[in-house]
Design an enzyme around this catalytic site. Structure first.
Site, PDB file in Angstrom:
ATOM      1  N   GLU A  49       5.356   1.720   3.799  1.00 43.15           N
ATOM      2  CA  GLU A  49       4.152   0.778   3.311  1.00 43.15           C
ATOM      3  C   GLU A  49       3.893   0.616   1.984  1.00 43.15           C
ATOM      4  O   GLU A  49       3.586  -0.585   1.606  1.00 43.15           O
ATOM      5  CB  GLU A  49       2.854   1.171   4.070  1.00 43.15           C
ATOM      6  CG  GLU A  49       2.889   1.051   5.754  1.00 43.15           C
ATOM      7  CD  GLU A  49       3.185  -0.314   6.483  1.00 43.15           C
ATOM      8  OE1 GLU A  49       3.438  -1.318   5.746  1.00 43.15           O
ATOM      9  OE2 GLU A  49       2.941  -0.218   7.766  1.00 43.15           O
ATOM     10  N   ALA A  50       3.870   1.550   1.343  1.00 39.07           N
ATOM     11  CA  ALA A  50       3.917   1.626  -0.152  1.00 39.07           C
ATOM     12  C   ALA A  50       5.044   0.850  -0.665  1.00 39.07           C
ATOM     13  O   ALA A  50       4.700   0.190  -1.711  1.00 39.07           O
ATOM     14  CB  ALA A  50       3.612   3.201  -0.740  1.00 39.07           C
TER      15      ALA A  50
END
EC number: 3.2.2.22
Length: 277
Positions: free
Chosen positions: A179-180
């Site tokens: 997600e980052a």
């Protein structure tokens, strides 16, 4: 007997010395080393060019080229190597020494044919989508803290494979890595949590849920004068609901870093993709 022992040793060494494409160690880590790792992860994902200056992931890939490997080490130096599908940044499974653990789903089963060869395969009792992981963890993402301490605990849990805590550990690792890499905002949220654990913001959860929708609308906007054909509603960092309608939004120009390829993933977009990681 000696020959048999040598064969077993060779298999063990082959499975436990997998060369990762990207690495991150919590020992001696900093905001700089973490950002470099996330940048390296993005670069390790082959692309089909860009759309509005955002990397467009491959529509498909075959064989071993469909996966990239990242090694994550805790503060004590214990490491796991994670297999990531380059077409969507979904985690398929991971390796510790000579044992690999894969999610219980068709894509992960396919991955097990190409990565961590020679390892003993364990199929996890759940798939890798958020709903299944949250059910197994007994908690929703909003209640599971993120941060470097949480990442350390998650790596340790998976290294020793604590079955009761593994699902929550996956939720931490997925958000801290995949997600980052998709969103600059989420990368920044993890950096804010270097020395402490804190539950994810509503904006983080919203972006995670709407990545596929944003990817689709950004691509469709190319033939619609930069306007989304269907607005995407997200929650901003102040907790307010915001309707994103075109590519001039800061979510598009400053935040999202990777796009799920819409043209070749129509079936996936027709499913409840927000439930996936």
């Amino acid at each position: 007997m000696k020959r048999f022992t040598v064969l077993i040793l060779a298999i063990f060494v082959a499975a436990s010395t997998v060369e990762a494409d990207v690495r991150f160690s919590l020992s001696g880590s900093s905001s700089t080393s973490y950002s470099k790792f996330i940048g390296d992860l993005r670069k390790a994902l082959p692309s089909n060019g860009t759309v509005y200056n955002i990397t467009l992931l491959l529509s498909s890939a075959s064989g071993a080229s469909r996966y990239t490997l990242m090694t994550l080490s805790n503060y004590d130096g214990k490491a796991i190597t994670v297999a990531v599908d380059v077409t969507n940044v979904y985690i398929m499974g991971y390796l510790v020494n000579s044992t690999s653990y894969f999610f219980n789903e068709s894509d992960a089963k396919l991955a097990s044919q190409y990565v961590f060869k020679g390892s003993t395969i364990v199929t996890l009792p759940y798939s890798g989508n958020y709903e299944k992981l949250q059910t197994a963890a007994g908690k929703i993402r909003e209640k599971i803290p993120l941060g470097f301490p949480a990442l350390d605990s998650a790596i340790t849990t998976l290294f020793h494979y604590d079955s009761t805590a593994a699902a929550a550990a996956f939720l931490v690792i997925i958000q801290t890595t995949a997600e980052a890499s998709r969103f600059k905002y989420i990368e920044g949220q993890i950096i804010e949590r270097i020395s402490k654990n804190q539950v994810p913001s509503l904006a983080t959860i919203s972006l995670e849920n709407e990545w596929s929708a944003l990817s689709k609308q950004i691509q469709l906007a190319q033939t619609n004068n930069g306007t989304f054909k269907t607005p995407v509603v997200i929650t901003d960092d102040k907790g307010q609901r915001v309707e994103i309608t075109n590519v001039t939004s800061k979510v598009v120009t400053k935040n999202i870093q990777l796009l799920l390829n819409y043209k070749q993933n129509v079936a996936a977009f027709d499913e409840d993709v927000s439930a996936k990681h």
